[in-house]
Design a protein around this motif. Structure first.
Motif, short mmCIF file in Angstrom:
data_model
loop_
_atom_site.label_atom_id
_atom_site.label_comp_id
_atom_site.label_asym_id
_atom_site.label_seq_id
_atom_site.Cartn_x
_atom_site.Cartn_y
_atom_site.Cartn_z
N GLU A 1 -14.24 3.90 5.72
CA GLU A 1 -12.81 4.10 5.46
C GLU A 1 -11.96 3.14 6.28
O GLU A 1 -10.99 2.56 5.77
CB GLU A 1 -12.43 5.55 5.75
N THR A 2 -12.34 2.95 7.53
CA THR A 2 -11.61 2.01 8.38
C THR A 2 -11.71 0.59 7.85
O THR A 2 -10.72 -0.17 7.84
CB THR A 2 -12.14 2.07 9.82
N ALA A 3 -12.91 0.21 7.39
CA ALA A 3 -13.10 -1.14 6.84
C ALA A 3 -12.23 -1.36 5.61
O ALA A 3 -11.58 -2.41 5.47
CB ALA A 3 -14.57 -1.35 6.50
N PHE A 4 -12.17 -0.38 4.71
CA PHE A 4 -11.38 -0.54 3.50
C PHE A 4 -9.88 -0.47 3.79
O PHE A 4 -9.09 -1.14 3.11
CB PHE A 4 -11.81 0.48 2.45
N ASP A 5 -9.50 0.32 4.77
CA ASP A 5 -8.09 0.33 5.17
C ASP A 5 -7.67 -1.07 5.63
O ASP A 5 -6.59 -1.57 5.26
CB ASP A 5 -7.87 1.32 6.31
N GLU A 6 -8.51 -1.70 6.43
CA GLU A 6 -8.19 -3.03 6.94
C GLU A 6 -8.22 -4.08 5.84
O GLU A 6 -7.36 -4.97 5.79
CB GLU A 6 -9.16 -3.41 8.07
N LEU A 7 -9.20 -3.97 4.94
CA LEU A 7 -9.27 -4.92 3.83
C LEU A 7 -8.00 -4.85 2.99
O LEU A 7 -7.42 -5.89 2.62
CB LEU A 7 -10.50 -4.61 2.97
N ALA A 8 -7.55 -3.64 2.69
CA ALA A 8 -6.32 -3.47 1.91
C ALA A 8 -5.11 -4.02 2.67
O ALA A 8 -4.23 -4.64 2.06
CB ALA A 8 -6.12 -2.00 1.57
N ARG A 9 -5.07 -3.78 3.97
CA ARG A 9 -3.95 -4.28 4.77
C ARG A 9 -3.85 -5.79 4.69
O ARG A 9 -2.76 -6.36 4.58
CB ARG A 9 -4.11 -3.83 6.22
N ARG A 10 -5.00 -6.47 4.72
CA ARG A 10 -4.99 -7.93 4.68
C ARG A 10 -4.61 -8.47 3.30
O ARG A 10 -3.97 -9.52 3.20
CB ARG A 10 -6.38 -8.46 5.09
N TRP A 11 -4.99 -7.74 2.26
CA TRP A 11 -4.76 -8.26 0.91
C TRP A 11 -3.38 -7.90 0.34
O TRP A 11 -2.89 -8.59 -0.56
CB TRP A 11 -5.85 -7.76 -0.05
N LYS A 12 -2.77 -6.86 0.85
CA LYS A 12 -1.50 -6.41 0.25
C LYS A 12 -0.44 -7.51 0.22
O LYS A 12 0.20 -7.73 -0.84
CB LYS A 12 -1.00 -5.18 1.00
N PRO A 13 -0.20 -8.26 1.31
CA PRO A 13 0.81 -9.34 1.22
C PRO A 13 0.42 -10.44 0.23
O PRO A 13 1.29 -11.04 -0.40
CB PRO A 13 0.88 -9.88 2.65
N ILE A 14 -0.87 -10.69 0.11
CA ILE A 14 -1.34 -11.70 -0.85
C ILE A 14 -1.07 -11.22 -2.27
O ILE A 14 -0.57 -11.99 -3.12
CB ILE A 14 -2.83 -12.00 -0.63
N LEU A 15 -1.40 -9.97 -2.54
CA LEU A 15 -1.15 -9.41 -3.87
C LEU A 15 0.35 -9.45 -4.20
O LEU A 15 0.74 -9.74 -5.33
CB LEU A 15 -1.67 -7.98 -3.94
N ASP A 16 1.17 -9.17 -3.20
CA ASP A 16 2.62 -9.22 -3.43
C ASP A 16 3.08 -10.63 -3.77
O ASP A 16 3.95 -10.83 -4.64
CB ASP A 16 3.36 -8.71 -2.20
N ARG A 17 2.50 -11.63 -3.11
CA ARG A 17 2.88 -13.01 -3.41
C ARG A 17 2.46 -13.38 -4.84
O ARG A 17 3.21 -14.05 -5.56
CB ARG A 17 2.23 -13.96 -2.41
N PHE A 18 1.28 -12.96 -5.24
CA PHE A 18 0.85 -13.22 -6.61
C PHE A 18 1.73 -12.48 -7.61
O PHE A 18 2.01 -12.98 -8.70
CB PHE A 18 -0.62 -12.83 -6.79
N ASP A 19 2.18 -11.29 -7.24
CA ASP A 19 3.08 -10.54 -8.12
C ASP A 19 4.38 -11.31 -8.31
O ASP A 19 4.90 -11.43 -9.43
CB ASP A 19 3.35 -9.17 -7.52
N ASP A 20 4.90 -11.87 -7.24
CA ASP A 20 6.11 -12.69 -7.34
C ASP A 20 5.90 -13.88 -8.28
O ASP A 20 6.84 -14.31 -8.97
CB ASP A 20 6.53 -13.20 -5.96
N ALA A 21 4.67 -14.40 -8.29
CA ALA A 21 4.36 -15.57 -9.12
C ALA A 21 3.98 -15.18 -10.55
O ALA A 21 3.80 -16.07 -11.40
CB ALA A 21 3.23 -16.37 -8.49
N GLY A 22 3.82 -13.89 -10.82
CA GLY A 22 3.43 -13.45 -12.15
C GLY A 22 1.98 -13.73 -12.49
O GLY A 22 1.64 -13.98 -13.65
#
Length: 362
Positions: A158-179
């Motif tokens: 659970e800790t590993a996946f929490d951290e993985l999500a934390r690292r990817w969330k800003p990246i996903l948001d940037r891709f969302d901005d780019a469509g």
């Protein structure tokens, strides 16, 4: 329904130092000569400068123009290696260092920052190229603990996946901005290696609309996962399709784990298209059924056949499996007079009256 686009080819396995495999344009010409209509481009500096592509639409137009001269399109960009470096367990620091730029090797924190920046560049570069999907890996923090021996302490995964999500969330948001959709290749060695782990991640990123999937049935054959049912479960999230074959031949001496053997001596092996066990007729049917919006992209890997033979045969194989979808129902010829048809439901007019007569309701 839409007809799948293709055939296309992932260039990563063919990039080399000698012509025609040494530049993007020569690779495009080579692929076109085999019958490919699209190329998936790994973000390797020999093929594309990600920073410039992110900053200059003119540069992106020039890249597209070089390929268009040969009748080839860019299907997607790939940051498999950079995505891997977003999350690296210390056990893999040394072997994965080779994936990074020389100036950040030996420095895990700097390497991760470099990888994240590469993904941010890839989002904008994809937008500048007019692309809507991007191929990558998730990276892995929990992979060394895949098999629970010794028993894992509570909360480790659970800790590993929490951290993985934390690292990817800003990246996903940037891709969302780019469509652009981020399409994780579900793959051994990644924390996202099957449907359950993908769902664990998806929950932690708030069901992010850009956290999508690259579908590759070969990795499911090797772990004995139902690759057809997988499409039923996740078709709404599948935005990239790698057409790659594999076989699994367990013996009394080895199975899924492979016994630490070379690829040619493993029970599970990747094979050239048509040489393995994947039911591609069923896969292409399901992709058509669910209106898959993208390309059928060859990812060639085989422990036996020469890559150039695999590439040549793969173009024909994919072209023959793409289903040109119907533009009308097959039983339209047997329908009643058009004037008696309603647009659906039990609405008003002649159609509704006919429906009532057919049900004996007067």
């Amino acid at each position: 329904m839409r007809t799948i686009k293709g055939p296309a080819i992932f260039l990563a396995q063919f990039l080399g130092d000698a012509a025609p495999f040494d530049t993007l344009e020569s690779l495009g010409a080579w692929a076109a000569g085999l019958g490919y209509k699209g190329v998936q481009i790994p973000c390797d500096p020999r093929l594309i400068d990600l920073r410039i592509a992110a900053e200059s639409k003119t540069y992106c137009d020039e890249l597209k123009g070089k390929l268009a001269r040969h009748g080839v399109e860019i299907t997607e960009l790939s940051t498999h290696l950079q995505g891997q470096l977003v999350a690296v367990h210390p056990a893999y620091d040394e072997p994965f260092d080779a994936f990074a730029a020389p100036e950040v090797r030996g420095n895990p924190a700097a390497r991760q920052q470099w990888a994240v920046q590469q993904l941010m560049y890839a989002a904008q570069a994809s937008q500048n190229l007019g692309l809507t999907a991007h191929a990558t890996f998730s990276g892995a923090l929990a992979w060394p603990y895949l098999y629970s021996w010794p028993p894992r302490p509570p909360g480790l995964i659970e800790t590993a996946f929490d951290e993985l999500a934390r690292r990817w969330k800003p990246i996903l948001d940037r891709f969302d901005d780019a469509g652009v959709d981020v399409c994780y290749e579900i793959h051994p060695g990644e924390d996202l290696h099957d449907g359950v782990t993908y769902e664990m991640f998806l929950e932690r990123v708030g069901n992010h609309p850009r956290a999508c999937l690259l579908y590759d049935p070969s990795h499911f054959v090797l772990q004995q996962l139902d690759y057809l049912a997988y499409i039923d479960h996740y078709h709404e999230r599948i935005k990239i399709f790698h057409v790659k074959d594999a076989e699994f031949n367990p013996t009394g001496k080895q199975g899924v784990y492979g016994g630490f053997q070379s690829w040619i001596n493993r029970a599970g092996r990747f094979r050239s298209l048509g040489d393995g066990q994947v039911d591609f007729k069923a896969i292409f049917s399901k992709m058509a059924q669910y209106d898959f919006p993208g390309w059928a992209v060859l990812e060639w890997e085989c422990c036996i056949k020469h890559p150039e033979d695999g590439a040549r045969e793969g173009a024909t194989f994919i072209a023959e499996h793409i289903i040109r979808v119907a533009d009308r129902a097959f039983d339209d010829f047997a329908a009643g007079d058009a004037s008696d048809k309603s647009s659906g439901g039990g609405g008003d007019g002649a159609g509704a009256a006919m429906n009532r007569r057919m049900l004996g309701l007067g």
